[in-house]
Design a protein around this motif. Structure first.
Motif, PDB file in Angstrom:
ATOM      1  N   LYS A   1      -0.119  -1.841  -4.059  1.00 24.98           N
ATOM      2  CA  LYS A   1      -1.166  -2.286  -5.180  1.00 24.98           C
ATOM      3  C   LYS A   1      -2.187  -3.031  -4.334  1.00 24.98           C
ATOM      4  CE  LYS A   1       1.422  -1.805  -9.340  1.00 24.98           C
ATOM      5  NZ  LYS A   1       1.937  -2.704 -10.385  1.00 24.98           N
ATOM      6  N   HIS A   2      -1.571  -4.070  -3.581  1.00 23.22           N
ATOM      7  CA  HIS A   2      -2.440  -5.181  -2.719  1.00 23.22           C
ATOM      8  C   HIS A   2      -3.210  -4.375  -1.596  1.00 23.22           C
ATOM      9  CE1 HIS A   2      -0.875  -8.431  -4.652  1.00 23.22           C
ATOM     10  NE2 HIS A   2       0.657  -8.272  -4.193  1.00 23.22           N
ATOM     11  N   PHE A   3      -2.514  -3.541  -1.049  1.00 19.65           N
ATOM     12  CA  PHE A   3      -3.114  -2.414   0.001  1.00 19.65           C
ATOM     13  C   PHE A   3      -4.377  -1.845  -0.562  1.00 19.65           C
ATOM     14  CE2 PHE A   3      -3.791   1.385   2.451  1.00 19.65           C
ATOM     15  CZ  PHE A   3      -3.947   0.983   3.707  1.00 19.65           C
ATOM     16  N   LYS A   4      -4.368  -1.083  -1.665  1.00 18.63           N
ATOM     17  CA  LYS A   4      -5.434  -0.585  -2.439  1.00 18.63           C
ATOM     18  C   LYS A   4      -6.483  -1.489  -2.714  1.00 18.63           C
ATOM     19  CE  LYS A   4      -2.573   3.468  -4.219  1.00 18.63           C
ATOM     20  NZ  LYS A   4      -2.184   4.014  -5.425  1.00 18.63           N
ATOM     21  N   ASP A   5      -6.119  -2.717  -2.979  1.00 17.66           N
ATOM     22  CA  ASP A   5      -7.287  -3.841  -3.263  1.00 17.66           C
ATOM     23  C   ASP A   5      -7.940  -4.199  -2.289  1.00 17.66           C
ATOM     24  OD1 ASP A   5      -6.584  -3.350  -6.086  1.00 17.66           O
ATOM     25  OD2 ASP A   5      -5.230  -4.852  -6.074  1.00 17.66           O
ATOM     26  N   LEU A   6      -7.717  -3.854  -1.032  1.00 13.86           N
ATOM     27  CA  LEU A   6      -8.447  -4.315   0.291  1.00 13.86           C
ATOM     28  C   LEU A   6      -9.856  -4.029   0.345  1.00 13.86           C
ATOM     29  CD1 LEU A   6      -5.925  -3.590   3.087  1.00 13.86           C
ATOM     30  CD2 LEU A   6      -6.343  -5.763   2.161  1.00 13.86           C
TER      31      LEU A   6
END
Length: 314
Positions: free
Chosen positions: A152-157
């Motif tokens: 999820k954190h990666f997709k929010d980059l």
């Protein structure tokens, strides 16, 4: 007589067993002893191969088990580098563990690297890192990965296409000596060389077109994700990446640039071809690294955070 451990990856063992003599352009030019490389430190020795050899590239890239290590003991020789520190060895192993995690794509594994490097970057002394702190940070990452929060954190980059556009322009200087049918090679090289003369508007359009090609070939790139992971593991093993200090941050940026450029080269090829088999893919990567070794690679002027820049170009 002082003895140290010698590491031989499966790709070296398999190359010795299967390739008596490679006849690619790099091997013809370099001559005897190529593509074998021996990396020596006071406390260990690593056997490897150059990615610029086409036969070696196949062994390094296409075998999912290429980095299984076979360990022996050898006598210390005089022409070695300094001793690899415990901190660097630990960091190398943590990075490798994240890359080989099957739940992560190669891009997500690079994101995990950036988080560790970011912690190093924030320290007052970049050349020292506490091993226990490395272990704790790695355990925190493992918890995020297993809980599904990491993805999820990666997709929010943030998406910053301007970085990719600048790098795409610089790719117009790449010259690959790749073995392709003449018509295919001519079309590919024309599309590649035009990149550094296109207008800003046309570069923006070209990037969108190539990213659309990627979307249309998403299954293909999912199937070759392990090949990109093998490139990353090769960098960690063959180049002892990352070392400590600011150079580790710069090396991360360069690694992300390389992976972006390799993917763009494949997308340019796919824009005119419906298929990309593993043999052609490995030839592209081998030719790219041969060019990279021989050329002063132009790097776009970048005043941004190097970790953010590296992730953005992916």
């Amino acid at each position: 007589m002082e003895l140290i451990e010698n590491y031989q990856p499966e790709y070296v063992k398999s190359f010795k067993e299967n390739n008596n003599k490679c006849l690619c352009q790099a091997c013809k030019k370099e001559g005897n002893g190529f593509p074998f490389v021996t990396l020596r430190w006071k406390n260990q020795q690593r056997e490897s191969l150059s990615l610029s050899c086409q036969a070696a590239a196949k062994e390094i890239l296409l075998n999912p088990k290429a980095f299984i290590l076979h360990t022996t003991v050898v006598e210390v020789v005089n022409n070695f580098n300094d001793q690899i520190s415990n901190e660097v060895e630990m960091l190398n192993q943590i990075f490798i563990n994240n890359v080989i995690d099957e739940s992560l794509s190669y891009r997500e594994s690079l994101y995990s690297m950036s988080l560790l490097l970011n912690k190093i970057q924030r320290r007052d002394n970049l050349n020292h890192f506490d091993v226990q702190e490395l272990i704790s940070t790695s355990e925190e990452l493992a918890g995020l990965i297993s809980a599904g929060e990491f993805k999820k954190h990666f997709k929010d980059l943030p998406d910053i296409p301007e970085f990719r556009q600048r790098l795409l322009v610089a790719m117009g200087n790449i010259r690959l000596d790749i073995d392709l049918p003449s018509v295919q090679k001519m079309s590919f090289m024309l599309k590649l060389s035009e990149l550094n003369i296109l207008s800003r508007e046309r570069i923006t359009e070209r990037l969108i077109e190539l990213e659309e090609v990627a979307k249309n070939n998403i299954d293909l790139f999912d199937n070759v994700d392990y090949i990109f992971k093998n490139i990353v593991i090769y960098k960690i093993y063959h180049h002892n990446f990352p070392d400590l200090g600011q150079q580790s941050i710069t090396a991360f940026q360069h690694l992300c640039e390389e992976l972006f450029e390799i993917k763009m080269l494949l997308l340019i090829y796919l824009s005119d071809n419906t298929e990309l088999d593993f043999d052609v893919l490995s030839r592209f990567i081998s030719s790219y690294y041969r060019w990279s070794e021989q050329s002063a690679k132009p790097v776009p002027i970048n005043d941004e955070d190097e970790l953010l820049y590296g992730l953005a170009v992916l």
